[in-house]
Design a protein around this motif. Structure first.
Motif, PDB file in Angstrom:
ATOM      1  N   ILE A 103     -40.338 -14.490 -49.703  1.00 12.48           N
ATOM      2  CA  ILE A 103     -41.681 -14.335 -50.263  1.00 12.48           C
ATOM      3  C   ILE A 103     -42.274 -13.004 -49.829  1.00 12.48           C
ATOM      4  O   ILE A 103     -42.819 -12.245 -50.647  1.00 12.48           O
ATOM      5  N   VAL A 104     -42.164 -12.695 -48.536  1.00 10.91           N
ATOM      6  CA  VAL A 104     -42.712 -11.439 -48.018  1.00 10.91           C
ATOM      7  C   VAL A 104     -42.044 -10.240 -48.688  1.00 10.91           C
ATOM      8  O   VAL A 104     -42.709  -9.275 -49.085  1.00 10.91           O
TER       9      VAL A 104
ATOM     10  N   TYR B  56     -51.246 -15.945 -45.987  1.00  7.92           N
ATOM     11  CA  TYR B  56     -50.929 -15.293 -47.259  1.00  7.92           C
ATOM     12  C   TYR B  56     -51.742 -14.007 -47.406  1.00  7.92           C
ATOM     13  O   TYR B  56     -51.215 -12.960 -47.797  1.00  7.92           O
ATOM     14  N   GLU B  57     -53.031 -14.097 -47.072  1.00  9.13           N
ATOM     15  CA  GLU B  57     -53.866 -12.905 -47.221  1.00  9.13           C
ATOM     16  C   GLU B  57     -53.387 -11.787 -46.295  1.00  9.13           C
ATOM     17  O   GLU B  57     -53.392 -10.606 -46.666  1.00  9.13           O
ATOM     18  N   ALA B  58     -52.939 -12.161 -45.095  1.00 10.05           N
ATOM     19  CA  ALA B  58     -52.410 -11.154 -44.173  1.00 10.05           C
ATOM     20  C   ALA B  58     -51.149 -10.510 -44.729  1.00 10.05           C
ATOM     21  O   ALA B  58     -50.981  -9.276 -44.681  1.00 10.05           O
TER      22      ALA B  58
ATOM     23  N   GLU C 200     -50.593  -6.582 -45.795  1.00  2.00           N
ATOM     24  CA  GLU C 200     -49.501  -5.756 -45.282  1.00  2.00           C
ATOM     25  C   GLU C 200     -48.730  -5.081 -46.418  1.00  2.00           C
ATOM     26  O   GLU C 200     -48.175  -3.990 -46.239  1.00  2.00           O
ATOM     27  N   ALA C 201     -48.723  -5.728 -47.575  1.00  2.00           N
ATOM     28  CA  ALA C 201     -48.034  -5.168 -48.741  1.00  2.00           C
ATOM     29  C   ALA C 201     -48.908  -4.190 -49.525  1.00  2.00           C
ATOM     30  O   ALA C 201     -48.454  -3.616 -50.525  1.00  2.00           O
TER      31      ALA C 201
ATOM     32  N   GLN D 273     -55.624  -6.701 -55.853  1.00  2.00           N
ATOM     33  CA  GLN D 273     -55.563  -5.378 -56.472  1.00  2.00           C
ATOM     34  C   GLN D 273     -54.812  -4.434 -55.540  1.00  2.00           C
ATOM     35  O   GLN D 273     -55.026  -4.427 -54.325  1.00  2.00           O
ATOM     36  N   ARG D 274     -53.916  -3.646 -56.130  1.00  2.00           N
ATOM     37  CA  ARG D 274     -53.222  -2.626 -55.347  1.00  2.00           C
ATOM     38  C   ARG D 274     -54.153  -1.454 -55.120  1.00  2.00           C
ATOM     39  O   ARG D 274     -54.823  -0.993 -56.037  1.00  2.00           O
ATOM     40  N   ALA D 275     -54.174  -0.969 -53.902  1.00  2.15           N
ATOM     41  CA  ALA D 275     -55.046   0.158 -53.557  1.00  2.15           C
ATOM     42  C   ALA D 275     -54.711   1.374 -54.416  1.00  2.15           C
ATOM     43  O   ALA D 275     -53.557   1.587 -54.774  1.00  2.15           O
TER      44      ALA D 275
END
Length: 204
Positions: free
Chosen positions: A117-118, A165-167, A171-172, A202-204
């Motif tokens: 998953i990670v 999950y939020e962590a 990290e991703a 959202q991706r930065a």
């Protein structure tokens, strides 16, 4: 049974049980209202194509669905002719960086290990264009490869709590911008209310 065998067996029974979740339709309506026509969408674990691929394709987006189940891919291709579907495991999928505007994984990361998953979350972040969105629907519980009865099948499930999950998402490089914990009772005999976790990132 592996995921392909489970969903080959269920076919349209899965759609009948799960496709009418109000919270899921609400999030899809939000995407349809906020994303430009022509947006490139990757639907991971597309199932029968309903409702995710169908809803987003109808709003003018270019949807590609992936699933490990050949039965599901065939059904999806029939039900959603405006989208493209491929039989492939997301763990084997490759895509150029920044090649998708929206990626959806609606309960499709559950039948992996936590490490997988990670790894998949990292891939998703790389595949999204900067500013692109990832929609995750899952079950928020810290478990690693636990075998559970589900819709008459035995499935092996891994997941994380909402906090974890939020962590992992952070990290991703993915920031949560919408969240909900809807409760839904699927339409099959003996079903009971189930709480899930819906995160739009959202991706930065």
């Amino acid at each position: 049974m592996n995921a392909a065998e489970v969903f080959d067996t269920l076919g349209l029974e899965y759609q009948r049980a799960w496709s009418h979740q109000p919270a899921l339709h609400g999030t899809l309506a939000w995407f349809a209202a906020t994303q430009p026509s022509g947006s490139r969408v990757l639907d991971i674990g597309c199932g029968t194509g309903v409702p995710v691929a169908r809803t987003l394709a109808k709003s003018g987006m270019k949807v590609t669905g992936l699933d490990v189940s050949p039965v599901m891919v065939d059904i999806a291709a029939t039900q959603v002719p405006d989208a493209t579907f491929h039989k492939i495991d997301i763990r084997d999928f490759e895509s150029p960086p920044g090649s998708w505007d929206v990626i959806c994984a609606v309960f499709s990361l559950l039948q992996m290990t936590q490490a997988e998953i990670v790894q998949t979350l990292g891939n998703i972040s790389a595949w999204l264009r900067p500013g692109g969105h990832f929609f995750l629907a899952t079950v928020a519980i810290d478990v690693e490869q636990v075998t559970l009865p589900w819709m008459g099948q035995e499935i092996e499930v891994s997941s994380f709590s909402e906090e974890n999950y939020e962590a992992r998402l952070g990290e991703a490089g993915l920031r949560v911008v919408r969240r909900s914990r809807p409760v839904f009772t699927p339409s099959y005999p003996g079903a009971t209310p189930e709480e899930s976790l819906h995160l739009v990132c959202q991706r930065a």
